[in-house]
Design a protein around this motif. Structure first.
Motif, PDB file in Angstrom:
ATOM      1  N   ILE A  35       0.876  -1.241   0.003  1.00 50.91           N
ATOM      2  CA  ILE A  35       0.084   0.081  -0.043  1.00 50.91           C
ATOM      3  C   ILE A  35       0.760   1.253   0.066  1.00 50.91           C
ATOM      4  N   GLY A  36       2.144   1.322   0.687  1.00 53.95           N
ATOM      5  CA  GLY A  36       2.955   2.442   0.593  1.00 53.95           C
ATOM      6  C   GLY A  36       3.538   2.712  -0.561  1.00 53.95           C
ATOM      7  N   LYS A  37       4.208   1.601  -1.314  1.00 49.69           N
ATOM      8  CA  LYS A  37       4.243   1.683  -2.666  1.00 49.69           C
ATOM      9  C   LYS A  37       3.439   2.157  -3.554  1.00 49.69           C
ATOM     10  N   MET A  38       2.335   1.659  -3.594  1.00 51.70           N
ATOM     11  CA  MET A  38       1.216   2.403  -4.469  1.00 51.70           C
ATOM     12  C   MET A  38       0.840   3.617  -4.178  1.00 51.70           C
ATOM     13  N   GLU A  53      -8.295   6.731  -4.646  1.00 52.35           N
ATOM     14  CA  GLU A  53      -8.380   5.622  -4.186  1.00 52.35           C
ATOM     15  C   GLU A  53      -7.148   4.996  -4.136  1.00 52.35           C
ATOM     16  N   VAL A  54      -6.703   4.325  -3.096  1.00 55.50           N
ATOM     17  CA  VAL A  54      -5.465   3.685  -3.026  1.00 55.50           C
ATOM     18  C   VAL A  54      -5.662   2.096  -2.583  1.00 55.50           C
ATOM     19  N   ASN A  55      -5.236   0.952  -2.871  1.00 56.61           N
ATOM     20  CA  ASN A  55      -5.322  -0.201  -2.178  1.00 56.61           C
ATOM     21  C   ASN A  55      -3.874  -0.978  -2.702  1.00 56.61           C
ATOM     22  N   ALA A  56      -3.750  -2.084  -2.269  1.00 58.10           N
ATOM     23  CA  ALA A  56      -2.515  -2.877  -2.304  1.00 58.10           C
ATOM     24  C   ALA A  56      -2.162  -3.274  -3.724  1.00 58.10           C
ATOM     25  N   LYS A  57      -3.227  -3.279  -4.660  1.00 59.52           N
ATOM     26  CA  LYS A  57      -2.828  -3.599  -6.066  1.00 59.52           C
ATOM     27  C   LYS A  57      -3.161  -2.702  -6.969  1.00 59.52           C
ATOM     28  N   SER A  58      -3.749  -1.460  -6.637  1.00 57.55           N
ATOM     29  CA  SER A  58      -4.287  -0.290  -7.800  1.00 57.55           C
ATOM     30  C   SER A  58      -4.344   0.650  -7.090  1.00 57.55           C
ATOM     31  N   PHE A  59      -4.628   1.874  -7.869  1.00 56.30           N
ATOM     32  CA  PHE A  59      -4.951   3.163  -7.332  1.00 56.30           C
ATOM     33  C   PHE A  59      -5.737   3.672  -8.593  1.00 56.30           C
ATOM     34  N   SER A  60      -6.521   4.938  -8.117  1.00 51.81           N
ATOM     35  CA  SER A  60      -7.343   5.608  -9.062  1.00 51.81           C
ATOM     36  C   SER A  60      -7.046   7.076  -8.779  1.00 51.81           C
ATOM     37  N   CYS A  61      -7.167   8.024  -9.822  1.00 48.77           N
ATOM     38  CA  CYS A  61      -7.104   9.217  -9.760  1.00 48.77           C
ATOM     39  C   CYS A  61      -8.446   9.805  -9.743  1.00 48.77           C
ATOM     40  N   LYS A  62      -8.475  11.266  -9.334  1.00 50.38           N
ATOM     41  CA  LYS A  62      -9.759  11.883  -9.427  1.00 50.38           C
ATOM     42  C   LYS A  62     -10.022  12.389 -10.821  1.00 50.38           C
TER      43      LYS A  62
END
Length: 62
Positions: A35-38, A53-62
């Motif tokens: 999560i830190g790296k993501m 949003e950020v999780n252990a496998k992905s993230f999303s931008c606004k």
């Protein structure tokens, strides 16, 4: 012949009803390192204040 067919049917039914089901274990633990790296990647990609949003496998931008 009739006894053999009946015995076979009973044996098959017993074998089918006693079958075990194996399922993979459900793990809900999150890896804080991932999560830190993501999060760092999300900030670099989206920019500060634009991460949705950020999780252990992905993230999303606004």
């Amino acid at each position: 012949m009739n006894r053999i067919a009946s015995f076979s049917a009973i044996l098959a039914a017993a074998a089918l009803l006693s079958a075990c089901v194996f399922a993979p274990p459900v793990t809900t633990s999150t890896d804080a390192n991932a999560i830190g790296k993501m999060s760092e990647q999300a900030l670099a990609t989206c920019g500060a204040g634009n991460v949705k949003e950020v999780n252990a496998k992905s993230f999303s931008c606004k």
